[in-house]
Design an enzyme around this catalytic site. Structure first.
Site, PDB file in Angstrom:
ATOM      1  N   GLU A   9       0.885  -1.173   0.000  1.00  0.00           N
ATOM      2  CA  GLU A   9       0.000   0.000   0.000  1.00  0.00           C
ATOM      3  C   GLU A   9       0.913   1.210   0.000  1.00  0.00           C
ATOM      4  OE1 GLU A   9      -1.667   3.157   0.620  1.00  0.00           O
ATOM      5  OE2 GLU A   9      -1.785   2.548   2.724  1.00  0.00           O
ATOM      6  N   CYS A  24      -1.582   9.029   2.885  1.00  0.00           N
ATOM      7  CA  CYS A  24      -1.450   8.570   1.496  1.00  0.00           C
ATOM      8  C   CYS A  24      -2.656   8.972   0.657  1.00  0.00           C
ATOM      9  CB  CYS A  24      -1.265   7.049   1.464  1.00  0.00           C
ATOM     10  SG  CYS A  24      -2.591   6.121   2.262  1.00  0.00           S
TER      11      CYS A  24
END
Length: 493
Positions: A260, A294
């Protein structure tokens, strides 16, 4: 220092096989407070021999943990979730001192991390397998999902409770053991504090081991961990550059990896949007945790007719956001993770302004690790900020002539993590969602969103694999084909 004594610097060792121990070399690393620059804690700096010892402990614990009944496992995870919530104030102090997290961000981390543990508890009793058809009479076939073994769990600093828990929770829930290596910037919050909670909840020794390390040793520690034949899964959350290296190393050792990674995320505002709602949504999506998520919104796209009015309202709201000391309860924008990060963000802004970008608010020089929340427009492809992930309290406003061209801009990036569209017409939002190439998309909302049961992850350079739901279980288990016969088979010879 006990993990609960969050505000007091102290020394912490590695956690291997349930024992707190010094690194084999005796070396340590300083863990700094990003706001004050002072030493927050001193942690053991693991060497390759410590990595092997941690995998030894995890491998030894694996058979017993994999065989532990689901009721016992579920009780441990539910107890851990309750303990984490009870220690929210400890977590708030830890995050403020170790990563500069503001109180709202830390409380969100604690709450969501507890829910990740509860969702993992649900995964423990989720169905895992299916009955298969057989071409032979009296034969039965089964596809069984079984734990893979030892998991390398590599956790980042920016959402240390959420992503620290996510690095190991489902993996342990389905019967694996783990070696957790938290970021050098959050060895306590993303590692030792969580392991302490899991142990207090009843997790057996060796099931979760924690390696802290010196910055200069990070690559060697990770490579040693991934190369160990007993490690069967790699789970990494972090930057795309480091994630690419982790993925290559995992592939060289024929190990599945869940990655990720970063994002260059956009929020598209349509012409029917409630502009006040859009301003509030974008402010949250761009500046929560000083933009160090993110999923943070690097770009906001608006119809040209709305661009000027939106920029005026947006910049006015952003300019009033309290920034500075993360220990103050009303602070919205705390420090970034360190002075070097603040200088990197400032350099992106300076480069853009030097090449013609318009500064609406913010900018200037950092105050240590604190950078004022910043809004830019007039960003062009020649400017670094156009394509680089910002990962700081800065966002850019872009005007568009038509929705088709706006979607092209949203897709014109190597990344593909998340995006959002602000519209009062959900049918238009749904149509746009089908065309934007991201792993996550939010209709009538901004880009930041996370729920533990959802299949969280990105596409393209934002990584591969998914946390949450069925995908999370599949990521940390192997499928086995098992058959049995009701009668003897007939063979040709």
């Amino acid at each position: 220092m006990a993990a609960g004594e969050a505000g007091e610097p102290g020394k912490r060792g590695l956690l291997i096989g349930g024992a707190d121990r010094a690194a084999g070399t005796g070396r340590t690393e300083q863990d700094l407070n990003p706001y004050t620059g002072e030493v927050f804690a001193t942690v053991a700096a693991a060497a390759p021999e410590d990595v092997t010892a941690a995998v030894d402990a995890a491998a030894a614990a694996f058979p017993g943990w994999a065989a532990t009944d689901v009721g016992t496992r579920r009780k441990i995870f539910l107890r851990a979730a309750d303990l984490l919530e009870q220690r929210t104030e400890d977590a708030v102090a830890l995050m403020a001192g170790e990563v500069g997290g503001t109180r709202p961000w830390a409380m969100f981390n604690a709450g969501l991390a507890a829910d990740v543990l509860r969702e993992a508890a649900a995964a423990i009793t989720a169905p895992r397998g299916e009955v298969l058809s057989s071409s032979s009479p009296g034969e039965w076939g089964f596809a069984l999902r079984q734990p893979a073994g030892v998991v390398a769990a590599l956790a980042p600093w920016n959402a240390p409770l959420i992503l620290g828990v996510r690095s190991f929770a489902v993996a342990l829930a389905v019967g694996n053991t783990a070696v957790l290596k938290p970021s050098e910037d959050a060895p306590l919050t993303a590692g030792l504090f969580l392991a302490e909670i899991m142990r207090e909840a009843g997790l057996p020794d060796g099931v979760l081991n924690v390696l802290t390390n010196a910055r200069d040793d990070a690559a060697q520690v990770v490579e040693t961990l991934i190369a160990d034949r007993r490690v069967r899964r790699v789970n990494f959350t972090g930057s795309t550059n480091v994630g690419r290296s982790v993925g290559i190393k995992a592939a060289e050792n024929l190990k599945p990896a869940l990655l990720e990674l970063g994002g260059k995320n956009s929020i598209l505002v349509l012409d029917d949007a409630d502009l006040d709602y859009a301003v509030d949504a974008v402010t949250f999506g761009a500046f929560m945790n000083a933009g160090q998520i993110c999923m943070s919104a690097d770009r906001v796209l608006l119809p040209r007719a709305l661009e000027q009015e939106f920029s005026r309202r947006f910049a006015a709201k952003v300019a009033e956001l309290p920034c500075g000391d993360p220990g103050k309860p009303d602070t919205v924008i705390g420090p970034v993770i360190g002075e070097r990060s603040a200088q990197r963000v400032a350099a992106l802004v300076d480069d853009a302004v030097a090449q013609g970008a318009v500064l609406h608010t913010g900018g200037g020089r950092p105050d240590g690790a604190v950078y004022r929340p910043t809004v830019l427009s007039g960003v062009t492809p020649e400017q670094r900020i156009h394509s680089e992930e910002i990962f700081g309290p800065v966002t850019t406003v872009h005007g568009y002539d038509d929705v088709d061209s706006a979607i092209e801009v949203m897709n014109d990036t190597p990344y593909g993590l998340t995006a959002g569209v602000i519209t009062e017409d959900t049918r238009r939002g749904w149509a746009i969602a089908q065309r934007v190439r991201t792993g996550i998309f939010h209709i009538n909302d901004q880009s930041v969103g996370d729920e533990p049961q959802a299949p969280f992850g990105g596409v393209k350079d934002s990584g591969y694999g998914r946390f949450g739901g069925r995908d999370g279980i599949d990521a940390f288990t192997d499928t086995r084909w098992v058959t049995f016969r009701e009668q003897h088979a007939q063979y040709p010879f």
